[in-house]
Design an enzyme around this catalytic site. Sequence first.
Site, PDB file in Angstrom:
ATOM      1  N   ASP A 119      93.061  28.250  28.110  1.00  0.00           N
ATOM      2  CA  ASP A 119      91.972  28.418  29.159  1.00  0.00           C
ATOM      3  C   ASP A 119      91.957  29.484  30.052  1.00  0.00           C
ATOM      4  O   ASP A 119      92.887  30.525  30.385  1.00  0.00           O
ATOM      5  CB  ASP A 119      92.575  27.019  29.572  1.00  0.00           C
ATOM      6  CG  ASP A 119      91.327  26.811  30.843  1.00  0.00           C
ATOM      7  OD1 ASP A 119      90.230  27.777  30.808  1.00  0.00           O
ATOM      8  OD2 ASP A 119      91.643  25.351  31.812  1.00  0.00           O
ATOM      9  N   GLU A 154      89.639  34.872  30.037  1.00  0.00           N
ATOM     10  CA  GLU A 154      88.418  35.907  30.127  1.00  0.00           C
ATOM     11  C   GLU A 154      88.820  37.036  31.199  1.00  0.00           C
ATOM     12  O   GLU A 154      88.133  38.128  30.035  1.00  0.00           O
ATOM     13  CB  GLU A 154      87.366  35.604  31.355  1.00  0.00           C
ATOM     14  CG  GLU A 154      86.551  33.535  30.920  1.00  0.00           C
ATOM     15  CD  GLU A 154      87.409  32.905  31.114  1.00  0.00           C
ATOM     16  OE1 GLU A 154      88.641  32.762  31.750  1.00  0.00           O
ATOM     17  OE2 GLU A 154      87.001  31.850  29.864  1.00  0.00           O
ATOM     18  N   ASP A 203      83.449  25.292  32.449  1.00  0.00           N
ATOM     19  CA  ASP A 203      83.338  24.163  33.213  1.00  0.00           C
ATOM     20  C   ASP A 203      81.804  23.982  33.824  1.00  0.00           C
ATOM     21  O   ASP A 203      80.871  24.672  34.391  1.00  0.00           O
ATOM     22  CB  ASP A 203      83.845  25.120  35.012  1.00  0.00           C
ATOM     23  CG  ASP A 203      85.083  24.962  34.565  1.00  0.00           C
ATOM     24  OD1 ASP A 203      86.018  24.428  32.881  1.00  0.00           O
ATOM     25  OD2 ASP A 203      85.551  25.716  35.406  1.00  0.00           O
TER      26      ASP A 203
END
Length: 765
Positions: A421, A424, A495
């Site tokens: 997670d 990025e 999300d």
Amino acid sequence: MADYGRILNWETADNEVKVSFEKQKMIITVLTDDIINVFVPLWSEEHRSKAIEPDDMDRVLKKGATFEVKEIKGSAEKNDITIEISTGNLKAIVTNGGFVDFYDMKGKLLSANYRGERKSRRVINMWDLELLKAEGHDTKGLENNSKPVEDVRVVESDEPIFGLGDKSGFLNKRSYEYENWNSDDPSAHTEQFRSLYKSIPFLICKNKEAAYGLFYDNTFHGYFDLAKENAEYMVYGADDGNLDLYFIGGKTIPGVIENYTFLTGRAPLPQLWTLGYHQCRWGYKCKEDIREVAEKYRETGIPCESVQYDIDYMDGYRVFTWNEKDYGPAGELIEDLAKQGFKSVINTDPGTKVEDGYFMYEEGKGKYFFRTADDSADYVNAVWPGDANYPDFGREDVRKWWGKHIAEMMDEKKIMGFWNDMNEPASFNGPLPEDVIGHDGERKTTHKELHNVYGHFMSKATYDGIKEHTGKRPFVITRACYSGTQKYSTVWTGDNQSLWSHLQMMIPQLCTLGMCGYPIAGVDIGGFGGDTTPELLSRWIEAAAFSTFFRNHSANGTIRQEPWQFGPEVEEIYRKYVKLHYRFLPYIYDLLHEEQENGLPVMRPLVMHYEEDPATYNINDEYLVGEKILVAPVVNQGETVRKIYLPEGTWYNYLTGEKHQGPETFLEKAPLDYMPIYIKGGSVIPMYDEMAYIGEKNLDKLILLATPEGGKCVHYQDGGEDLSYLDGNYNLYEFTVDPEGKLSTDLLNKAKNVSQYDSINVISF
Ligand code: GLC
């Protein structure tokens, strides 16, 4: 597009044609009959692909192609020449200026560079750009959009454009613009969002001649204007790097996907249990919370494989630690739940806490992390644990270091799967500056090049770590990725929110990820942010019932989202569709087995198999599962009658057996507990009996659902966990069911040690 001037000369070497223009050189490489690369070395002499590993390239070159190069003389006065490169299936024509046009072998144009000046449809006449900006309007498209790396291509007036991975919006991306810059933005993802978590610079277009693909292999900040600025063309741009375009033929959409995944690699077969149902929530604050949820799944009879561990299980959000205070001694809870068939999957974030004495910090400092631009210190930003360093995953030694800790988590804490997670990478103190220093292998470079592949390299580190340690098929889930990451990881779409528009978006988003090489993908069922409703959750579990990453997940602070929170009706609907998912697992697993050969996903847009039917270009609320099942979920609040489109062919309603002849549009009643499912005539679909989880019972009974006309299928069976299938340890059956329901079986491959079914029963509607 920059003008490279006239062609001066050209030469061939192996499978390359090197063309010198007055101002630029270009290398055209013929990889296969269907894949031609156009490389303009604006930044480096070599490709530097992260998507195509040396192994991938070896495989492609082994297939090879024969090709011919011809020079066509133009105006004698200018000594103009045109170069034609022909493979068995494609022809590329290179002309003055640096234009490259692609044709099929019948001479039909597939894609041409746009020759004119770019003309924007936007007008700002009376407006002052600064005032627009001051009020917070989106002014990006009003400024000069030219980029240092650019390719502008003609599109036909009714040509649909698909692709780009997880981007928001609809299946047909025409008339929208997007950016590739992996971004963590939890605000509601609308169709105007330009970038999400993933960068997959691959487009599939379909003009009146054929389908073709464009893969722009460049990891720098990228831009796509898909006939929005002007209906006549689409624009690809990047802030830096090379123009590195793979033109991909294949005639049909499945053909293009097969070639693209042949080039960038295919998702390996997963462990069977990973395809089951998972529950998660950010904010299960202690072991009692997890235990209670797990027990409730068994009590309610809703099948479940794992209650996944979000960041709460960590000690102060330090990666590779365990919160003993709230979660008890490491391994204890997990071993306990394993007795009830629960597998363990944990969230892992790359941001490593800056803290003296913390083993990851001590081991990594000055050694394994990104460095500041002047190389004077490890770069620091902040994520969940506060100040954090960022592992430099582009380096092999850093990936090995990470992999060693993955292995330790598996040994000491009994972890079976890793959910990557915030990769990025996310950063709470503003974005990472572009000049932060990292590596691509041994080569020193900057975050500007590495940003869009941070998640890719982290996934590779995790995948390799698990594989080397266990010899089993790794279970890795990632939020950020690039083209090619499908070789290492499953994806989820980050999300989303508990919005009907996000339930709607799930279908084009997962279908598009599938078209871009990601057959194993899912969204947070029920919606992550915001509060779900009983109706939304019911419709969501129905619509997601065939997804390959099948997980309910919600954010800290929202209302609890487990199915029993909303009363017996919702619980019943939920149970029904999770059970349905398990019943169809053998069919889903067969599709993933076939995907190793053809690169095609499980969840497919209708256009993938009915591309000659333009009605399918814009269908966002139905999908196919393989070729044989069509699903038409209700995705609108309050709707109980659904408009259904069935493409050409015979279809049977899965519940009633009612026969339809497509193409047909009709209305069907769809009360809250009902999702219309259709089975294509001539299908035989392998199914299991109900189960509470994979491993609960021996999977020794197979059911074959056959349509009245009978049919055929090839069915794959293996041990579901290890890699011995790669050495032929699997059973492969060919089942033929005649119209009377009589079965005949051919065994096409026999496993060394996987037992065959005890019983195989044919059923009909
Ligand atoms: C990110 C993830 C989300 C997770 C949360 C806490 O927002 O996308 O799934 O629950 O971080 O770890």
